[in-house]
Design a protein around this motif. Structure first.
Motif, PDB file in Angstrom:
ATOM      1  N   GLN B  37       0.817  -1.218   0.000  1.00 40.96           N
ATOM      2  CA  GLN B  37       0.000   0.000   0.000  1.00 40.96           C
ATOM      3  C   GLN B  37       0.845   1.261   0.000  1.00 40.96           C
ATOM      4  O   GLN B  37       0.604   2.177   0.777  1.00 40.96           O
ATOM      5  CB  GLN B  37      -0.941  -0.007   1.200  1.00 40.96           C
ATOM      6  CG  GLN B  37      -2.375  -0.123   0.740  1.00 40.96           C
ATOM      7  CD  GLN B  37      -3.353  -0.040   1.877  1.00 40.96           C
ATOM      8  OE1 GLN B  37      -3.156  -0.662   2.910  1.00 40.96           O
ATOM      9  NE2 GLN B  37      -4.411   0.729   1.693  1.00 40.96           N
ATOM     10  N   GLN B  38       1.842   1.241  -0.853  1.00 43.29           N
ATOM     11  CA  GLN B  38       2.743   2.382  -0.924  1.00 43.29           C
ATOM     12  C   GLN B  38       2.763   2.911  -2.357  1.00 43.29           C
ATOM     13  O   GLN B  38       2.758   2.125  -3.306  1.00 43.29           O
ATOM     14  CB  GLN B  38       4.156   1.924  -0.533  1.00 43.29           C
ATOM     15  CG  GLN B  38       5.192   3.037  -0.493  1.00 43.29           C
ATOM     16  CD  GLN B  38       6.589   2.495  -0.223  1.00 43.29           C
ATOM     17  OE1 GLN B  38       7.066   1.607  -0.937  1.00 43.29           O
ATOM     18  NE2 GLN B  38       7.244   3.016   0.806  1.00 43.29           N
ATOM     19  N   VAL B  39       2.758   4.228  -2.508  1.00 39.57           N
ATOM     20  CA  VAL B  39       3.006   4.821  -3.817  1.00 39.57           C
ATOM     21  C   VAL B  39       4.477   5.193  -3.849  1.00 39.57           C
ATOM     22  O   VAL B  39       4.928   6.025  -3.058  1.00 39.57           O
ATOM     23  CB  VAL B  39       2.126   6.065  -4.077  1.00 39.57           C
ATOM     24  CG1 VAL B  39       2.469   6.683  -5.426  1.00 39.57           C
ATOM     25  CG2 VAL B  39       0.652   5.695  -4.015  1.00 39.57           C
ATOM     26  N   HIS B  40       5.203   4.533  -4.697  1.00 46.05           N
ATOM     27  CA  HIS B  40       6.653   4.685  -4.712  1.00 46.05           C
ATOM     28  C   HIS B  40       7.082   5.303  -6.040  1.00 46.05           C
ATOM     29  O   HIS B  40       6.859   4.733  -7.104  1.00 46.05           O
ATOM     30  CB  HIS B  40       7.305   3.309  -4.525  1.00 46.05           C
ATOM     31  CG  HIS B  40       8.733   3.383  -4.090  1.00 46.05           C
ATOM     32  ND1 HIS B  40       9.209   2.731  -2.979  1.00 46.05           N
ATOM     33  CD2 HIS B  40       9.792   4.043  -4.601  1.00 46.05           C
ATOM     34  CE1 HIS B  40      10.498   2.985  -2.832  1.00 46.05           C
ATOM     35  NE2 HIS B  40      10.879   3.786  -3.814  1.00 46.05           N
ATOM     36  N   ALA B  41       7.689   6.472  -5.963  1.00 44.09           N
ATOM     37  CA  ALA B  41       8.145   7.129  -7.180  1.00 44.09           C
ATOM     38  C   ALA B  41       9.545   6.654  -7.521  1.00 44.09           C
ATOM     39  O   ALA B  41      10.411   6.609  -6.659  1.00 44.09           O
ATOM     40  CB  ALA B  41       8.143   8.635  -6.981  1.00 44.09           C
ATOM     41  N   LEU B  42       9.721   6.283  -8.780  1.00 46.68           N
ATOM     42  CA  LEU B  42      11.046   5.895  -9.252  1.00 46.68           C
ATOM     43  C   LEU B  42      11.528   7.010 -10.172  1.00 46.68           C
ATOM     44  O   LEU B  42      10.958   7.244 -11.238  1.00 46.68           O
ATOM     45  CB  LEU B  42      10.957   4.565 -10.001  1.00 46.68           C
ATOM     46  CG  LEU B  42      12.266   3.947 -10.461  1.00 46.68           C
ATOM     47  CD1 LEU B  42      13.195   3.684  -9.286  1.00 46.68           C
ATOM     48  CD2 LEU B  42      11.994   2.644 -11.205  1.00 46.68           C
ATOM     49  N   LEU B  43      12.542   7.722  -9.702  1.00 47.37           N
ATOM     50  CA  LEU B  43      12.951   8.941 -10.394  1.00 47.37           C
ATOM     51  C   LEU B  43      14.347   8.810 -10.959  1.00 47.37           C
ATOM     52  O   LEU B  43      15.178   8.061 -10.441  1.00 47.37           O
ATOM     53  CB  LEU B  43      12.935  10.126  -9.417  1.00 47.37           C
ATOM     54  CG  LEU B  43      11.575  10.508  -8.856  1.00 47.37           C
ATOM     55  CD1 LEU B  43      11.711  11.083  -7.466  1.00 47.37           C
ATOM     56  CD2 LEU B  43      10.895  11.494  -9.781  1.00 47.37           C
ATOM     57  N   GLY B  44      14.598   9.575 -12.004  1.00 49.83           N
ATOM     58  CA  GLY B  44      15.925   9.578 -12.595  1.00 49.83           C
ATOM     59  C   GLY B  44      15.858  10.186 -13.972  1.00 49.83           C
ATOM     60  O   GLY B  44      14.800  10.209 -14.595  1.00 49.83           O
ATOM     61  N   ASP B  45      17.003  10.675 -14.425  1.00 51.84           N
ATOM     62  CA  ASP B  45      17.053  11.275 -15.743  1.00 51.84           C
ATOM     63  C   ASP B  45      16.997  10.181 -16.798  1.00 51.84           C
ATOM     64  O   ASP B  45      17.072   8.995 -16.479  1.00 51.84           O
ATOM     65  CB  ASP B  45      18.365  12.068 -15.868  1.00 51.84           C
ATOM     66  CG  ASP B  45      18.093  13.479 -16.342  1.00 51.84           C
ATOM     67  OD1 ASP B  45      17.100  13.646 -17.075  1.00 51.84           O
ATOM     68  OD2 ASP B  45      18.850  14.398 -15.974  1.00 51.84           O
ATOM     69  N   ASN B  46      16.916  10.587 -18.068  1.00 45.74           N
ATOM     70  CA  ASN B  46      16.970   9.588 -19.136  1.00 45.74           C
ATOM     71  C   ASN B  46      18.285   8.827 -19.029  1.00 45.74           C
ATOM     72  O   ASN B  46      19.330   9.430 -18.823  1.00 45.74           O
ATOM     73  CB  ASN B  46      16.892  10.271 -20.503  1.00 45.74           C
ATOM     74  CG  ASN B  46      15.514  10.875 -20.724  1.00 45.74           C
ATOM     75  OD1 ASN B  46      14.534  10.446 -20.130  1.00 45.74           O
ATOM     76  ND2 ASN B  46      15.453  11.898 -21.557  1.00 45.74           N
ATOM     77  N   GLY B  47      18.213   7.505 -19.126  1.00 47.02           N
ATOM     78  CA  GLY B  47      19.433   6.714 -19.072  1.00 47.02           C
ATOM     79  C   GLY B  47      19.899   6.392 -17.670  1.00 47.02           C
ATOM     80  O   GLY B  47      20.948   5.785 -17.483  1.00 47.02           O
ATOM     81  N   ALA B  48      19.111   6.755 -16.662  1.00 46.62           N
ATOM     82  CA  ALA B  48      19.520   6.479 -15.280  1.00 46.62           C
ATOM     83  C   ALA B  48      19.341   5.006 -14.919  1.00 46.62           C
ATOM     84  O   ALA B  48      19.945   4.519 -13.972  1.00 46.62           O
ATOM     85  CB  ALA B  48      18.728   7.354 -14.319  1.00 46.62           C
ATOM     86  N   GLY B  49      18.483   4.300 -15.693  1.00 44.60           N
ATOM     87  CA  GLY B  49      18.259   2.879 -15.425  1.00 44.60           C
ATOM     88  C   GLY B  49      16.862   2.564 -14.916  1.00 44.60           C
ATOM     89  O   GLY B  49      16.574   1.412 -14.572  1.00 44.60           O
ATOM     90  N   LYS B  50      15.964   3.572 -14.875  1.00 42.97           N
ATOM     91  CA  LYS B  50      14.602   3.345 -14.383  1.00 42.97           C
ATOM     92  C   LYS B  50      13.904   2.244 -15.171  1.00 42.97           C
ATOM     93  O   LYS B  50      13.378   1.297 -14.606  1.00 42.97           O
ATOM     94  CB  LYS B  50      13.730   4.618 -14.546  1.00 42.97           C
ATOM     95  CG  LYS B  50      14.206   5.839 -13.847  1.00 42.97           C
ATOM     96  CD  LYS B  50      13.203   6.975 -14.049  1.00 42.97           C
ATOM     97  CE  LYS B  50      12.957   7.355 -15.485  1.00 42.97           C
ATOM     98  NZ  LYS B  50      13.658   8.456 -16.073  1.00 42.97           N
ATOM     99  N   SER B  51      13.893   2.409 -16.495  1.00 47.91           N
ATOM    100  CA  SER B  51      13.088   1.445 -17.255  1.00 47.91           C
ATOM    101  C   SER B  51      13.748   0.077 -17.282  1.00 47.91           C
ATOM    102  O   SER B  51      13.048  -0.933 -17.327  1.00 47.91           O
ATOM    103  CB  SER B  51      12.768   1.958 -18.648  1.00 47.91           C
ATOM    104  OG  SER B  51      13.933   2.381 -19.268  1.00 47.91           O
ATOM    105  N   THR B  52      15.080   0.020 -17.195  1.00 48.88           N
ATOM    106  CA  THR B  52      15.733  -1.289 -17.131  1.00 48.88           C
ATOM    107  C   THR B  52      15.324  -2.014 -15.850  1.00 48.88           C
ATOM    108  O   THR B  52      14.985  -3.206 -15.862  1.00 48.88           O
ATOM    109  CB  THR B  52      17.261  -1.133 -17.185  1.00 48.88           C
ATOM    110  OG1 THR B  52      17.602  -0.329 -18.308  1.00 48.88           O
ATOM    111  CG2 THR B  52      17.943  -2.483 -17.304  1.00 48.88           C
TER     112      THR B  52
END
Lengths: 344, 254
Positions: B37-52
């Motif tokens: 029950q947590q809303v967790h933001a995954l932040l980072g610039d392009n190429g930071a590795g978020k989508s990987t």
């Protein structure tokens, strides 16, 4: 929402005519058919007769059955250019088996099953190689006709006797004709066509499989993300398209008692034309079987109308130009309506 | 909506995740946890590795090294289908819905309700229309007509339907990839409210974005990635919008 859209008290929306046309892929072609029919009836002598109406319908039914398969494939985002060759295949299989004394039911069954198998092969080639179906079936179109040539030896088959099975597939529909005034000359191919329309309309709009056909053509990635097996949907649709081409081969042979290597040549393009005129999108996701029905009737009616008008610079054998203009017109209209859809 | 599981373990625990593509190291030992029950933001610039990182969590890629736990159990996904079967749903910006189909047909795509008329299967459009309307209403989404084509809806409405669908069909973790990047201010606010509704129903949400402003209103936690490494995980109230923005770009180390 946009100013064109008003919300009524019951929650259903009151929409502009353009939106109503855009929401239903079939309404526009249907209205066009109606308007042209009225215009032709008013201005062309002899057009409004049972003779010409049944002539229009009879000419529309074999190509109509092919168009159903092609429409199915176009909705799931694929083209089938091999259907014309599969019509010839179906015709030869049916004719040769009948002449060899095979039971008519077996002949008919194989004349549908073999083209279905070749259709399946189209689908598998598409899925395995990832080459666009336009190219795959451009190739198999020639290959399949080559196969027909091989096992027929390139010779025309003509049947002199008239077994009962031919009357069943494409004989005179006297039950109906006797009820109608003189001149009516409908054929049993109409029954097969309507049956195919009903079956595939049901399949497309009332089954899970049909839902997946629309999804595969509308947005294959979104469909796959929801667990739709897009490849399977396409392969099966190709098999249906082949089966329907085979049935058309049976109907054509039953009417003319002749099949030759060139039978069905060009039908693939006429079918795409009729599908597009009937409101089926060229890039997938939109279309209907009723649209296929309307499309083939519209083109057949135009042909009869133009022939009866006897315009000096459009002789009957230059009719293709009229079909061409109709296709471009329909495609422009569909694009305009599609933009109406996207803009809201 | 309460959950009966033992919550001593977080819903998601990714441990020392490394992902190499040839000679390129996209992720270099990232730990990432999402609570129930947590809303967790995954932040980072392009190429930071978020989508990987997210593609590893959803089964698109296997990690080169590292382990993933979901609901306390060690899991290994060989396809997105595996992740989905456990209740991990991803909503992509443009790939979620079929524009040429109706809301109902999209909602039930792949899970159609079929009735039988004797031996003949028949899509039960009426039941599906009703359930679509009520399921969406449950999480605060009012639609005009369930048979309306999705293509005629706005970007926010489309997002809401994809979110509503995931919630209705039992997702435990909802992953939203840049859900607000193409939306107007008013629509962004709506989508954020659906996220809060999803959380109120017991789901956890991972919200991938590079727009700090959008996420600040709803996020319980933030994890910031830079150049394939984790900068840190922070909780609501610990950082200002400004601090987060600086940590994303690397203008300030912490």
């Amino acid at each position: 929402m946009s100013s064109e859209v008003a919300v009524s008290k019951t929650g259903t929306r009151l929409r502009s005519p353009r939106h109503m046309l855009a929401d239903s892929a079939t309404l526009g072609p249907f209205l066009t058919l109606l308007v042209l029919f009225v215009l032709f009836s008013l201005f062309i002598p002899k057009f409004l007769s049972w003779r010409s109406v049944s002539g229009i319908v009879n000419a529309a039914t074999p190509i109509g059955i092919v168009t159903i398969g092609v429409t199915l494939l176009m909705i799931c985002g694929e083209f089938d250019l091999s259907v014309g060759s599969l019509v010839a295949l179906g015709g030869y299989v049916f004719a040769m088996l009948l002449l060899a004394g095979a039971p008519p039911a077996l002949a008919a069954l194989l004349a549908v099953a073999l083209p279905a198998l070749f259709g399946l092969l189209n689908g598998l080639l598409l899925v395995w190689t990832g080459i666009p179906s336009f190219i795959v079936t451009l190739g198999t179109r020639s290959i399949y006709r080559g196969i027909v040539w091989l096992f027929s030896g390139g010779t025309l088959i003509q049947m002199l006797e008239r077994p009962a099975v031919l009357a069943l597939f494409n004989g005179r529909l006297d039950v109906l004709n006797e009820l109608l005034p003189k001149g009516a000359n409908f054929r049993t191919s109409l029954i097969w066509f309507l049956l195919a329309v009903l079956v595939f309309q049901y399949l497309l709009t009332r089954t899970t499989f049909g839902n997946h056909i629309f999804a595969a053509g509308g947005n294959a990635q979104a469909a796959a993300a929801q667990g739709v097996n897009v490849s399977r949907v396409k392969v099966i649709s190709f098999a249906f398209s082949g089966a329907l081409a085979g049935l058309t081969g049976i109907l054509l042979f039953s009417q003319f008692r002749t099949v030759r290597v060139t039978t069905g040549a060009g039908m693939e393009l006429s079918a795409i034309a009729a599908a597009v005129v009937g409101g089926t999108a060229l890039n997938g996701g939109v279309g209907s079987i009723w649209g296929a029905l309307i499309g083939v009737l519209l083109i057949s009616m135009l042909r009869t109308g133009v022939i009866l008008m006897d315009i000096p610079f459009i002789p009957a054998d230059n009719f293709e130009a009229v079909v061409g203009a109709t296709i471009v017109g329909a495609a422009v209209l569909n694009t305009w309506l599609g933009q109406g859809r996207a803009k809201r | 909506m309460g959950r009966t599981q033992d919550h001593s373990e977080p819903l998601v625990r990714m441990e020392a995740i490394v992902k190499r593509f040839g000679t390129i190291t996209a992720l270099d030992g990232v730990d990432f946890e999402v609570e129930y029950q947590q809303v967790h933001a995954l932040l980072g610039d392009n190429g930071a590795g978020k989508s990987t990182l997210i593609k590893i969590l959803t089964g698109v890629y296997p990690p080169t090294e590292g382990r993933i736990y979901f609901e306390g159990r060690h899991v290994r996904f060989s396809s997105p289908r595996d992740a989905r079967a456990l209740g991990i749903e991803t909503v992509y910006q443009d790939l979620a819905l079929v524009d040429t189909m109706s809301i109902t047909r999209n909602f039930f795509l792949g899970r159609e309700i079929v009735r039988r008329l004797g031996p003949i299967p028949w899509l039960d459009m009426r039941a599906m229309n009703e359930r679509t309307r009520s399921a969406l209403r449950d999480i605060g989404i009012e639609i005009r007509a369930p048979h309306e084509k999705v293509g005629s809806l706005s970007g926010g409405e489309r997002q809401s339907i994809a979110i509503g669908r995931a919630v209705h069909f039992g997702a435990k973790l909802l992953i939203l990839d840049e859900p607000t990047s193409a939306l107007s201010v008013a629509e962004t606010r709506k989508v954020l409210s659906y996220i809060e509704n999803a959380k109120a129903r017991g789901l956890s949400v991972i919200f991938i974005t590079h727009n700090v402003r959008h996420v600040h209103m709803v996020a319980d936690a933030y994890t910031i990635l830079r150049h394939g490494r984790k900068v840190g995980t922070y909780y609501r109230g610990e950082l200002s919008e400004r601090d987060i923005a600086d940590l994303i770009t690397g203008e300030r180390e912490r």
